[in-house]
Design a protein around this motif. Structure first.
Motif, PDB file in Angstrom:
ATOM      1  N   ILE A   6     -85.438 -82.727  24.281  1.00 23.36           N
ATOM      2  CA  ILE A   6     -84.486 -82.896  24.777  1.00 23.36           C
ATOM      3  C   ILE A   6     -82.696 -83.181  24.643  1.00 23.36           C
ATOM      4  N   ASP A   7     -81.965 -83.214  24.325  1.00 22.69           N
ATOM      5  CA  ASP A   7     -81.223 -83.970  24.830  1.00 22.69           C
ATOM      6  C   ASP A   7     -79.423 -82.795  24.743  1.00 22.69           C
ATOM      7  N   LEU A   8     -79.352 -82.809  26.760  1.00 22.35           N
ATOM      8  CA  LEU A   8     -78.021 -81.959  26.966  1.00 22.35           C
ATOM      9  C   LEU A   8     -76.717 -82.802  26.166  1.00 22.35           C
ATOM     10  N   MET A   9     -76.721 -83.947  26.337  1.00 30.36           N
ATOM     11  CA  MET A   9     -75.317 -84.037  25.589  1.00 30.36           C
ATOM     12  C   MET A   9     -75.342 -83.676  24.136  1.00 30.36           C
ATOM     13  N   ASP A  10     -75.928 -83.131  23.366  1.00 30.24           N
ATOM     14  CA  ASP A  10     -75.676 -82.741  21.974  1.00 30.24           C
ATOM     15  C   ASP A  10     -74.918 -81.602  21.722  1.00 30.24           C
ATOM     16  N   PRO A  11     -74.217 -81.191  21.416  1.00 26.82           N
ATOM     17  CA  PRO A  11     -73.435 -79.879  21.842  1.00 26.82           C
ATOM     18  C   PRO A  11     -73.528 -79.343  20.346  1.00 26.82           C
ATOM     19  N   ASP A  12     -74.009 -79.912  19.018  1.00 23.61           N
ATOM     20  CA  ASP A  12     -74.385 -78.996  18.280  1.00 23.61           C
ATOM     21  C   ASP A  12     -75.739 -78.270  18.577  1.00 23.61           C
ATOM     22  N   GLN A  13     -76.483 -78.803  19.827  1.00 24.15           N
ATOM     23  CA  GLN A  13     -77.920 -77.605  19.983  1.00 24.15           C
ATOM     24  C   GLN A  13     -77.492 -77.228  20.588  1.00 24.15           C
ATOM     25  N   PRO A  36     -81.396 -89.915  30.780  1.00 16.39           N
ATOM     26  CA  PRO A  36     -81.194 -91.249  29.872  1.00 16.39           C
ATOM     27  C   PRO A  36     -80.215 -91.111  29.176  1.00 16.39           C
ATOM     28  N   ASN A  37     -78.794 -91.926  29.290  1.00 18.57           N
ATOM     29  CA  ASN A  37     -78.116 -92.242  27.973  1.00 18.57           C
ATOM     30  C   ASN A  37     -77.905 -93.528  27.443  1.00 18.57           C
ATOM     31  N   GLU A  38     -77.229 -93.466  26.465  1.00 19.10           N
ATOM     32  CA  GLU A  38     -77.840 -95.000  25.982  1.00 19.10           C
ATOM     33  C   GLU A  38     -77.222 -96.037  26.414  1.00 19.10           C
ATOM     34  N   ASP A  39     -76.089 -95.697  27.082  1.00 11.12           N
ATOM     35  CA  ASP A  39     -75.893 -96.937  27.869  1.00 11.12           C
ATOM     36  C   ASP A  39     -76.702 -97.547  29.317  1.00 11.12           C
ATOM     37  N   ALA A  40     -77.833 -96.715  29.182  1.00 12.16           N
ATOM     38  CA  ALA A  40     -79.361 -96.988  30.663  1.00 12.16           C
ATOM     39  C   ALA A  40     -78.545 -96.426  31.670  1.00 12.16           C
ATOM     40  N   SER A  41     -77.675 -95.863  31.650  1.00 15.39           N
ATOM     41  CA  SER A  41     -77.316 -94.714  32.949  1.00 15.39           C
ATOM     42  C   SER A  41     -78.023 -93.659  32.659  1.00 15.39           C
TER      43      SER A  41
END
Length: 408
Positions: A6-13, A36-41
């Motif tokens: 699951i990656d809701l931030m990936d526009p390619d999905q 989760p985001n890459e920056d721990a947020s």
């Protein structure tokens, strides 16, 4: 599909169309999902119709002042439009702003927008018929927001299309079709905003000299708590109306026409019965779910679906998932212009229901009537391109072959 991909931030999905499978898995297995985001947020994702509708209606718990898009205003930590732009305000200020802006959506103005859409689309269809086809996404669909801007802010045809082009760049800030993606993201978006503000500033100067009944004239004469609106607030709200209106109607038009081409039985039904246009527009809006999500920020600790959302957490309301929720819509993966009821959430819900929904409905209805009664047939004539975004679903290239039907 499983939770690990699951990656809701990936526009390619979204470009590849894999997001529907992803959201179906979330609704069934993790409807209140921590991303989760890459920056721990990270952020919460609400994916069912029940949870999304409830969050829209609970504006006291889910604040709009963090901005509608993840990452704040143009990817900064804080939204510079918070408390100033309608979409980024909470009551009581939201009510005061909406009262003023709503005057620009009076029935007579909406009627004039419909007439201007008819004028521009008829001319565009005539050109396409003469040439045997067109790119519907750039040559016809964009006439809807252009018509809206010409009436709403008194823009010329050229200015309206310049604004449409700028909003395309703003929403498509990750799409190489519109921008140089090698540039710094924040700088790129700041420059686009500055260009839009410059254009609106020119229009404001003209309205100061020659006021009318358009949005700019209304806001120039409006007061909040006994004081005139600051010009920057006027600019922000013009930006709000332009971006919301430009992207929703044109991209929904593309998705809707493609759905009719891919579902010839539905198209034949619509051609035979113009009374189905209202239902067809509603299904186009549900089906396309052009604005995939909106962001809120929790103003207090709250339990949703058994998960504790803490005060200050970012919460995303996924319209695109709610509009395909099997518990709300029968056979949600089918395009059905007779679907009833069709209480989609594409325009939001509650006090933040899109202020331009009536305009969008009018624009799409006029377009659909013209497409179905013009004696023309439409078929794909090349490869489709989709906007690279997880915030707005859009078709940026829709090449069509357009011919006269045997009956015309």
């Amino acid at each position: 599909m499983n939770g690990s991909v699951i990656d809701l931030m990936d526009p390619d999905q979204f470009v590849a169309g894999r997001h529907h499978e992803m959201f179906a898995w979330l609704r069934a297995n993790d409807p209140v999902h921590w991303h989760p985001n890459e920056d721990a947020s990270g952020f919460w994702a609400l994916t069912t119709y029940e949870h999304v509708a409830a969050a829209y209606n609970d504006h006291a718990t889910f604040s709009s002042q963090g901005g509608a898009m993840l990452g704040g205003s143009y990817r900064n930590e804080a939204d510079t439009a918070a408390g100033r732009m309608l979409v980024s305000t909470d009551p009581p200020r939201h009510r005061l702003l909406r009262q003023q802006i709503h005057r620009a959506f009076a029935p007579d103005i909406v009627r004039r927008i419909g007439a201007k859409v008819a004028e521009l689309v008829e001319a565009a269809l005539a050109r396409a018929r003469a040439e045997g086809g067109c790119d519907f996404a750039t040559e016809i669909a964009t006439e809807l927001p252009a018509a809206g801007l010409m009436v709403m802010v008194g823009a010329s045809y050229a200015q309206a299309h310049e604004l449409v082009g700028l909003t395309r760049k703003m929403i498509g800030f990750r799409d190489p079709t519109f921008v140089d993606v090698s540039d710094d993201e924040r700088l790129r978006l700041a420059e686009i905003q500055a260009e839009m503000f410059d254009l609106f500033s020119d229009l404001i100067r003209e309205r100061r000299r020659n006021p009318g009944d358009d949005l700019l004239s209304i806001l120039l004469g409006a007061e909040l708590n006994g004081r005139p609106w600051p010009e920057e607030d006027i600019l922000y709200n013009c930006l709000n109306v332009a971006v919301g209106g430009n992207e929703t109607s044109s991209y929904t038009a593309c998705a809707g026409l493609l759905a009719l081409i891919e579902n010839p039985g539905q198209q034949a039904m619509l051609r035979a019965d113009p009374g189905l246009v209202g239902g067809a527009v509603a299904e186009m809006v549900r089906w396309s779910s052009t604005n995939t999500y909106v962001q809120r920020v929790a103003s207090r600790d709250v339990l949703v679906g058994g998960k504790l959302i803490s005060k200050g957490d970012s919460v995303t309301l996924w319209n695109v998932s709610a509009n395909r929720d099997e518990k709300q819509f029968a056979d949600p993966g089918s395009f059905d212009i007779t679907r009833s009821p069709n209480q989609h959430l594409s325009y939001g819900h509650g006090i933040h229901r899109c202020i331009g929904a009536t305009v969008a409905q009018t624009e799409l209805s006029v377009l659909l009537n013209l497409l179905m009664t013009s004696g023309l047939s439409y078929s794909l004539a090349g490869e489709i391109s989709r906007l690279r975004s997880n915030f707005i679903q859009g078709i940026t290239r829709l090449p069509l072959r357009i011919e006269a039907t045997e009956q015309s």
